[in-house]
Design a protein around this motif. Structure first.
Motif, PDB file in Angstrom:
ATOM      1  N   HIS A  49      41.999  45.786  44.239  1.00  0.00           N
ATOM      2  CA  HIS A  49      41.382  44.819  43.324  1.00  0.00           C
ATOM      3  C   HIS A  49      40.839  45.514  42.079  1.00  0.00           C
ATOM      4  CE1 HIS A  49      41.781  41.155  45.596  1.00  0.00           C
ATOM      5  NE2 HIS A  49      41.223  41.700  46.665  1.00  0.00           N
ATOM      6  N   LEU A  50      40.217  46.666  42.249  1.00  0.00           N
ATOM      7  CA  LEU A  50      39.697  47.405  41.095  1.00  0.00           C
ATOM      8  C   LEU A  50      40.829  47.834  40.160  1.00  0.00           C
ATOM      9  CD1 LEU A  50      36.951  49.516  42.869  1.00  0.00           C
ATOM     10  CD2 LEU A  50      36.568  47.756  41.126  1.00  0.00           C
ATOM     11  N   GLY A  51      41.958  48.205  40.740  1.00  0.00           N
ATOM     12  CA  GLY A  51      43.114  48.554  39.922  1.00  0.00           C
ATOM     13  C   GLY A  51      43.578  47.380  39.083  1.00  0.00           C
ATOM     14  N   LYS A  52      43.613  46.195  39.674  1.00  0.00           N
ATOM     15  CA  LYS A  52      44.008  44.998  38.926  1.00  0.00           C
ATOM     16  C   LYS A  52      43.007  44.691  37.816  1.00  0.00           C
ATOM     17  CE  LYS A  52      46.522  42.771  42.661  1.00  0.00           C
ATOM     18  NZ  LYS A  52      46.608  41.612  43.564  1.00  0.00           N
ATOM     19  N   LEU A  53      41.722  44.805  38.132  1.00  0.00           N
ATOM     20  CA  LEU A  53      40.688  44.546  37.131  1.00  0.00           C
ATOM     21  C   LEU A  53      40.766  45.560  35.983  1.00  0.00           C
ATOM     22  CD1 LEU A  53      37.768  43.691  39.570  1.00  0.00           C
ATOM     23  CD2 LEU A  53      38.867  42.108  37.968  1.00  0.00           C
ATOM     24  N   ARG A  54      41.094  46.796  36.334  1.00  0.00           N
ATOM     25  CA  ARG A  54      41.233  47.825  35.301  1.00  0.00           C
ATOM     26  C   ARG A  54      42.438  47.546  34.408  1.00  0.00           C
ATOM     27  NH1 ARG A  54      41.593  52.854  38.021  1.00  0.00           N
ATOM     28  NH2 ARG A  54      43.748  53.059  37.438  1.00  0.00           N
ATOM     29  N   LEU A  55      43.560  47.172  35.022  1.00  0.00           N
ATOM     30  CA  LEU A  55      44.747  46.850  34.225  1.00  0.00           C
ATOM     31  C   LEU A  55      44.515  45.646  33.314  1.00  0.00           C
ATOM     32  CD1 LEU A  55      47.642  47.408  36.783  1.00  0.00           C
ATOM     33  CD2 LEU A  55      47.171  48.722  34.702  1.00  0.00           C
ATOM     34  N   ALA A  56      43.677  44.718  33.754  1.00  0.00           N
ATOM     35  CA  ALA A  56      43.349  43.541  32.946  1.00  0.00           C
ATOM     36  C   ALA A  56      42.318  43.850  31.864  1.00  0.00           C
ATOM     37  CB  ALA A  56      42.837  42.418  33.847  1.00  0.00           C
ATOM     38  N   GLY A  57      41.763  45.066  31.888  1.00  0.00           N
ATOM     39  CA  GLY A  57      40.807  45.471  30.864  1.00  0.00           C
ATOM     40  C   GLY A  57      39.387  45.001  31.111  1.00  0.00           C
TER      41      GLY A  57
END
Length: 129
Positions: A68-76
């Motif tokens: 989930h953190l990876g997705k949030l990071r990719l979304a900025g």
């Protein structure tokens, strides 16, 4: 400074946002539409946290939290940094923090006639509206 000083009003959106802006906003809101990601974001509104602290706070498995953190990071929406052997996460900016805070406060109004953010703080300062 008052609590409402940093809140945008409908009048500030004077023209229809461009398609690219609408798509970006849809992505941001979509990221917050997952309960685990929203819980992670609420924790990060409170300040930087490492993966271990976030895992404990949201009650999810470490691999799921990392994903989930990876997705949030990719979304900025979040950024990570190394601190020794730990990966520490934080929100990218104050707009994200306000969006998360307002989403939770709006939800509090839907489930309670006396939401927590309207209760007086323990230190005696006036409650926020």
């Amino acid at each position: 400074m008052h609590a409402r000083d940093n809140v945008a009003t409908a009048g500030e959106l004077q023209q229809q946002p461009a398609d690219l802006v609408v798509e970006a906003a849809t992505t941001v809101l979509g990221m917050l539409a997952d309960s685990t990601r929203l819980r992670l974001m609420v924790e990060l509104v409170r300040g930087e946290r490492d993966v271990t602290a976030l895992t404990a706070a949201v009650g999810a498995a470490r691999p799921a939290v990392s994903q989930h953190l990876g997705k949030l990071r990719l979304a900025g929406l979040v950024r990570g940094r190394r601190d020794g052997r730990r990966q520490v996460y934080a929100l990218t900016d104050e707009h994200v923090a306000r969006l998360v805070t307002e989403a939770v406060r709006t939800a509090e109004h839907r489930v309670s006639d006396r939401p927590a953010h309207h209760l007086p703080p323990a230190d005696g300062t006036p409650a926020q509206r």
